[in-house]
Design a protein around this motif. Structure first.
Motif, PDB file in Angstrom:
ATOM      1  N   THR A 183       0.821  -1.212   0.000  1.00 22.55           N
ATOM      2  CA  THR A 183       0.000   0.000   0.000  1.00 22.55           C
ATOM      3  C   THR A 183       0.856   1.263   0.000  1.00 22.55           C
ATOM      4  O   THR A 183       0.324   2.366   0.099  1.00 22.55           O
ATOM      5  CB  THR A 183      -0.916   0.027   1.240  1.00 22.55           C
ATOM      6  N   ASN A 184       2.174   1.097  -0.118  1.00 28.77           N
ATOM      7  CA  ASN A 184       3.095   2.241  -0.070  1.00 28.77           C
ATOM      8  C   ASN A 184       2.761   3.140   1.121  1.00 28.77           C
ATOM      9  O   ASN A 184       2.581   4.363   0.973  1.00 28.77           O
ATOM     10  CB  ASN A 184       3.028   3.040  -1.381  1.00 28.77           C
ATOM     11  N   ALA A 185       2.700   2.538   2.288  1.00 26.82           N
ATOM     12  CA  ALA A 185       2.336   3.264   3.502  1.00 26.82           C
ATOM     13  C   ALA A 185       3.267   4.453   3.731  1.00 26.82           C
ATOM     14  O   ALA A 185       4.469   4.370   3.483  1.00 26.82           O
ATOM     15  CB  ALA A 185       2.379   2.318   4.699  1.00 26.82           C
ATOM     16  N   ARG A 197       9.371   3.849  -1.689  1.00 21.62           N
ATOM     17  CA  ARG A 197       9.923   3.730  -3.042  1.00 21.62           C
ATOM     18  C   ARG A 197      11.438   3.929  -3.046  1.00 21.62           C
ATOM     19  O   ARG A 197      12.120   3.497  -3.962  1.00 21.62           O
ATOM     20  CB  ARG A 197       9.265   4.708  -3.997  1.00 21.62           C
ATOM     21  N   GLN A 230       9.035  -1.647  -8.193  1.00 19.23           N
ATOM     22  CA  GLN A 230       8.157  -0.478  -8.063  1.00 19.23           C
ATOM     23  C   GLN A 230       6.718  -0.782  -8.472  1.00 19.23           C
ATOM     24  O   GLN A 230       5.783  -0.154  -7.985  1.00 19.23           O
ATOM     25  CB  GLN A 230       8.699   0.693  -8.899  1.00 19.23           C
ATOM     26  N   LEU A 231       6.552  -1.754  -9.397  1.00 16.48           N
ATOM     27  CA  LEU A 231       5.197  -2.114  -9.822  1.00 16.48           C
ATOM     28  C   LEU A 231       4.374  -2.647  -8.656  1.00 16.48           C
ATOM     29  O   LEU A 231       3.153  -2.502  -8.622  1.00 16.48           O
ATOM     30  CB  LEU A 231       5.251  -3.199 -10.907  1.00 16.48           C
ATOM     31  N   PHE A 232       5.046  -3.291  -7.719  1.00 13.31           N
ATOM     32  CA  PHE A 232       4.321  -3.972  -6.637  1.00 13.31           C
ATOM     33  C   PHE A 232       4.189  -3.097  -5.390  1.00 13.31           C
ATOM     34  O   PHE A 232       3.385  -3.390  -4.516  1.00 13.31           O
ATOM     35  CB  PHE A 232       5.007  -5.301  -6.332  1.00 13.31           C
ATOM     36  N   GLY A 234       2.696  -0.266  -3.608  1.00 16.23           N
ATOM     37  CA  GLY A 234       1.519   0.594  -3.762  1.00 16.23           C
ATOM     38  C   GLY A 234       0.450   0.080  -4.707  1.00 16.23           C
ATOM     39  O   GLY A 234      -0.513   0.792  -4.967  1.00 16.23           O
ATOM     40  N   SER A 235       0.580  -1.141  -5.224  1.00 19.82           N
ATOM     41  CA  SER A 235      -0.467  -1.621  -6.134  1.00 19.82           C
ATOM     42  C   SER A 235      -1.471  -2.515  -5.411  1.00 19.82           C
ATOM     43  O   SER A 235      -2.273  -3.207  -6.028  1.00 19.82           O
ATOM     44  CB  SER A 235       0.127  -2.303  -7.365  1.00 19.82           C
ATOM     45  N   THR A 238      -2.809  -6.123  -6.292  1.00 18.38           N
ATOM     46  CA  THR A 238      -3.540  -6.415  -7.531  1.00 18.38           C
ATOM     47  C   THR A 238      -2.633  -6.942  -8.639  1.00 18.38           C
ATOM     48  O   THR A 238      -3.115  -7.415  -9.660  1.00 18.38           O
ATOM     49  CB  THR A 238      -4.262  -5.153  -8.067  1.00 18.38           C
ATOM     50  N   GLU A 452      -2.018   8.620   1.131  1.00 19.19           N
ATOM     51  CA  GLU A 452      -1.268   7.472   1.631  1.00 19.19           C
ATOM     52  C   GLU A 452      -2.137   6.242   1.884  1.00 19.19           C
ATOM     53  O   GLU A 452      -1.608   5.169   2.135  1.00 19.19           O
ATOM     54  CB  GLU A 452      -0.480   7.835   2.895  1.00 19.19           C
ATOM     55  N   HIS A 453      -3.440   6.371   1.840  1.00 19.98           N
ATOM     56  CA  HIS A 453      -4.291   5.223   2.173  1.00 19.98           C
ATOM     57  C   HIS A 453      -4.537   4.287   1.015  1.00 19.98           C
ATOM     58  O   HIS A 453      -4.952   3.145   1.228  1.00 19.98           O
ATOM     59  CB  HIS A 453      -5.644   5.705   2.728  1.00 19.98           C
ATOM     60  N   GLY A 454      -4.303   4.742  -0.201  1.00 15.17           N
ATOM     61  CA  GLY A 454      -4.570   3.897  -1.359  1.00 15.17           C
ATOM     62  C   GLY A 454      -6.001   4.043  -1.841  1.00 15.17           C
ATOM     63  O   GLY A 454      -6.777   4.868  -1.325  1.00 15.17           O
TER      64      GLY A 454
ATOM     65  N   ARG B 197      14.276   7.826  -7.468  1.00 22.18           N
ATOM     66  CA  ARG B 197      12.993   7.137  -7.293  1.00 22.18           C
ATOM     67  C   ARG B 197      12.187   7.726  -6.138  1.00 22.18           C
ATOM     68  O   ARG B 197      10.976   7.570  -6.079  1.00 22.18           O
ATOM     69  CB  ARG B 197      13.214   5.644  -7.070  1.00 22.18           C
ATOM     70  N   LYS B 221       3.100  12.962  -1.657  1.00 25.05           N
ATOM     71  CA  LYS B 221       2.398  11.697  -1.461  1.00 25.05           C
ATOM     72  C   LYS B 221       1.232  11.613  -2.430  1.00 25.05           C
ATOM     73  O   LYS B 221       0.434  12.542  -2.519  1.00 25.05           O
ATOM     74  CB  LYS B 221       1.820  11.630  -0.051  1.00 25.05           C
ATOM     75  N   ASN B 223      -1.102   8.164  -3.548  1.00 22.44           N
ATOM     76  CA  ASN B 223      -1.318   6.727  -3.704  1.00 22.44           C
ATOM     77  C   ASN B 223      -2.599   6.433  -4.479  1.00 22.44           C
ATOM     78  O   ASN B 223      -3.418   5.635  -4.078  1.00 22.44           O
ATOM     79  CB  ASN B 223      -1.362   6.047  -2.325  1.00 22.44           C
ATOM     80  N   THR B 224      -2.740   7.097  -5.616  1.00 23.15           N
ATOM     81  CA  THR B 224      -3.912   6.827  -6.447  1.00 23.15           C
ATOM     82  C   THR B 224      -3.484   5.956  -7.631  1.00 23.15           C
ATOM     83  O   THR B 224      -3.195   6.444  -8.714  1.00 23.15           O
ATOM     84  CB  THR B 224      -4.559   8.132  -6.956  1.00 23.15           C
ATOM     85  N   TYR B 226      -1.211   2.785  -9.671  1.00 25.24           N
ATOM     86  CA  TYR B 226       0.180   2.385  -9.874  1.00 25.24           C
ATOM     87  C   TYR B 226       1.050   3.620 -10.139  1.00 25.24           C
ATOM     88  O   TYR B 226       0.617   4.572 -10.774  1.00 25.24           O
ATOM     89  CB  TYR B 226       0.297   1.408 -11.049  1.00 25.24           C
ATOM     90  N   GLN B 230       7.618   5.518 -12.289  1.00 25.98           N
ATOM     91  CA  GLN B 230       8.759   4.649 -11.976  1.00 25.98           C
ATOM     92  C   GLN B 230       9.189   3.826 -13.193  1.00 25.98           C
ATOM     93  O   GLN B 230      10.349   3.450 -13.307  1.00 25.98           O
ATOM     94  CB  GLN B 230       8.417   3.712 -10.815  1.00 25.98           C
TER      95      GLN B 230
END
Lengths: 499, 499
Positions: A183-185, A197, A230-232, A234-235, A238, A452-454, B197, B221, B223-224, B226, B230
């Motif tokens: 979730t890229n907290a 990141r 980086q793809l994973f 904060g994704s 999914t 930051e919550h996604g 990054r 910040k 987080n919306t 992907y 990057q």
């Protein structure tokens, strides 16, 4: 943040074959169930052989994994899997991929946007037993561990070795590092140590079809091709299931100070922030705020005591440095400056651990205090720092008596506002007054509707307020490339309509 | 780094229809020319209408854009385009995509792996006229600018406003920020401010088919969905052309000190590094090293003077902080500690700008000194920090008299060694003794065969020494998704064989 209404929750739980339908008028609603397969006895037998004693089907035991921390989204999964190894995760996903079974990866289940719970009957893949530290190098400060390690456990492990985790957040006692990365907290230390990141150096990920991607590098620099990890980050699970993480950890600071200050206006708070950055410079590790309404809720619901005189705004400043004398001198000079110039009306400073913890709890426990307020509509917004409180004030004017409380707190240093609007109970009319108003406001100032919550389940359909359609289309292509059957955390992150 | 032999260069320049063939025995060679279309008069007419006076076809003017800075790779492009706007870049790429024309994006052309020059007759798309600052916010420190801004110009622009760029490197006088981002440049400040990054907040990118991806966020910040930007950081122009960058810039430090120290062994240098991190902590902004062989070359070729007594190893330490008195005190305490414990044999400290620059030039000009040594085989390796000099010593033993010089320098703080091996002229036998030995050695210690230089043309086929085949296959899928015709910087980054 959009809360699903109770009638919808009931449909979630019992109506699988017919969806709720997402329309522009109701973009927060859950979409129809996609045509995934059902878990059969044959599937269960496979899991039970693979994970003896770790294939949970008892509805009572499944209950807490089916509902989110805020208790606003509830799924109806009938299977919870608890793998211990990456190989087991790989076998689970291979099996699910071949049989078209949907999977919801779950860490500590502390997310605030419904991203970590099933929407329908997705199989829950929990990382809770993947909780081993793999290596720690006390020269480089690089930690490698399984995805299910609880953040606070890692913090304790590192503190014994004179290091700290580069992130810290209120949910640290439950959240998993794998979930943090997925979730890229952000949290309380981002101002100082940057985002995941930069600090995450490597990941091990199991892809939707069971392939294992071993990119668990422990190097600060590696420019050999595209940075796949980086793809994973904060994704939200999914695109793959993170099974292990390597992360660069800073040295434990030798001195920590916390100041709790009062300001009579947000403008003075911003001026204090500017002084603070200039005078505390490299030792500044947090600059957080809460407003007077937050303080009232802390006093009322949690019986916390305001340590200073009442003010419209409160600031928590933390310094972390390598020389206690220097740090105290810098802090003292800064405080003298902001007190004599009347930017700050009152304040208290802590250097001792227990008092530091007490001051921090005034900021960290606002979320908890809000849960006692009936119903809370939560928003996590990034804006240019000078605009963040305008949104709170504007919302107060806009909502008038409809809302019980409109409160603001958050990370000034990152331009990140947590806007919370309370009501005695769920109130569709209030919600209609808040949304899309809050998103339009944010979009107008080129902010982010989720700092930051996604996006999870609740916010995915609002993505266009922060991202252009070309970007969303590309996200869709990436999802299709990595998870062509769409089995990984369906109904999350991506909007229903990609155009 | 692998240098193409002159016979190959001649083939590059004159033989377009027949390639050189890359085989396991010669993985550094250029691949056969792919069946891209040729630039026709109709194509030229289109470009001349779109970019009047900025469509360069004069061979003399094209010369410097066809050859890399090290003069080891030379292409034979017949067209150089100088767009000024993103819209022009979009139109160029749409035209090239429709007609199957290959494109080589080029910034300051300072790359060291042949990534920024055409291999055959690719159209050169230069960012040199895209050199405008778009906005700078002196509250947040966020700079937004076009991709062709020269790094040093940006540094100067920011210093006038009391900020600095988060990266600094030897090529700053020529390199473009777009090229820095495309190659994920590291450099001298990474230890302190982290990699691009983390500091790059947003990018505007033109995709291969001309679509413009506007992700030029100026938020710390977001987080919306992907994090698409990057994909373009570090992918060397193979996935899209970066046209604008937004980047978070730190405040200009109020005090800077540089210490130049001598150590009698690498072990002592490492111990000094440990003391340094503990005692200088948050003000440490660089910890660089060079060995005695580097110093000899600086003295011999550039007539630089060693400011301290001769030592096997030299360290450059930089501090950057907000309080000159505190910083000097910390540095003084540290120096006293390492001198009295005999970790450091001699040293000098500079606080004044001219002297700081002189000390830094001893580190920054090693690359230049090496160019005077006949022929240099260059390697840019990441390793666990305690192993970085073992590779230099091992290589000396391994090569014996075959090499004229085997020198090591680089970024200790990042575990990044620049290993350079000189020879009076190109020497295939020497090369065969170095490679794949150096890559095998690196792979054994789980290092990176390209820490910060990228893969470009020269190193792409060595990727498997640092990345598993699943990862390389996924890179191939990403390339195919974003650039299905493969027109963007062909023959770069990805290996000839993806398996």
């Amino acid at each position: 943040m959009f809360f699903l209404r109770s009638s919808q929750l009931i449909q979630h739980r019992y109506v699988h074959s017919r969806g709720l339908g997402a329309s522009p008028a109701n973009p927060g609603a859950a979409p129809p169930r996609l045509p995934f397969s059902r878990v059969t006895q044959e599937v269960l037998a496979f899991f039970r052989t693979l994970l003896p004693g770790r294939t949970i089907t008892d509805p009572d035991l499944l209950k807490s994994s089916n509902v989110d921390w805020l208790k606003t989204v509830e799924g109806n999964s009938e299977v919870l899997l608890r793998p211990k190894t990456t190989e087991e995760v790989s076998q689970i996903l291979r099996h699910c991929s071949e049989r078209n079974l949907a999977v919801c990866p779950q860490g500590g289940n502390t997310g605030l946007v419904g991203g970590s719970v099933p929407v329908f009957d997705e199989i829950i893949l929990s990382t809770s037993l993947m909780n081993q530290v793999i290596t720690f190098d006390n020269i480089s400060g690089i930690l490698t561990c399984q995805a299910g390690c609880v953040l606070e456990n890692l913090s304790n492990y590192l503190e014994e070795r004179d290091f700290i985790m580069p992130l810290d957040l209120g949910a640290k006692g439950s959240c998993h590092i794998g979930g943090n990365v997925s979730t890229n907290a952000g949290g309380l230390r981002l101002l100082r140590y940057g985002s995941l990141r930069g600090t995450v150096l490597g990941l091990e990920v199991v892809l939707a079809d069971g392939r294992i991607l071993k990119c668990l590098a422990t190097l600060r620099k590696d420019n050999t091709g595209y940075d796949l990890k980086q793809l994973f980050i904060g994704s939200e699970g999914t695109l793959g299931v993170i099974t292990a993480v390597s992360i660069l950890c800073p040295r434990k600071p030798k001195a920590v100070n916390v100041a709790f200050l009062g300001c009579s206006s947000f403008q003075q708070l911003l001026e204090t922030f500017q002084y603070c950055r200039g005078m505390l410079g490299e030792i500044l590790s947090a600059f957080e705020f809460l407003d007077a309404s937050c303080m009232s809720l802390l006093e009322k619901h949690l019986k916390l005591t305001n340590p200073i005189t009442e003010s419209p705004f409160y600031i928590v400043i933390e310094t972390a440095g390598s020389n206690a004398t220097h740090d105290e001198e810098k802090l003292h000079q800064f405080l003298e400056e902001v007190m004599t110039s009347s930017l700050v009306t009152d304040g208290t400073v802590a250097t001792e651990a227990t008092k530091i913890k007490a001051l921090w709890s005034l900021r960290e426990r606002v979320t908890e205090a809000l849960t006692h307020e009936g119903y809370t509509y939560k928003y996590d917004i990034s804006l240019p720092v000078e605009k963040i409180y305008d949104l709170v004030q504007d919302m107060r004017g806009h909502l008038g008596d409809m809302a019980k409380n409109v409160v603001g707190y958050g990370h000034v240093g990152d331009g990140n506002l947590h806007l919370n609007i309370t009501s005695p109970s769920k109130d569709p009319a209030l919600l209609a007054a808040i949304e899309p108003y809050v998103y339009e406001w944010t979009s107008e100032w080129k902010g982010s509707i989720s700092a930051e919550h996604g996006l999870g389940l609740k916010k995915r359909n609002y993505i266009y307020y922060s991202k252009p359609s070309e970007a969303v289309a590309l996200m869709g292509s990436i999802k299709a490339m990595l998870d062509p059957k769409g089995i990984l955390n369906p109904y999350k992150t991506l909007p229903d309509n990609i155009h």
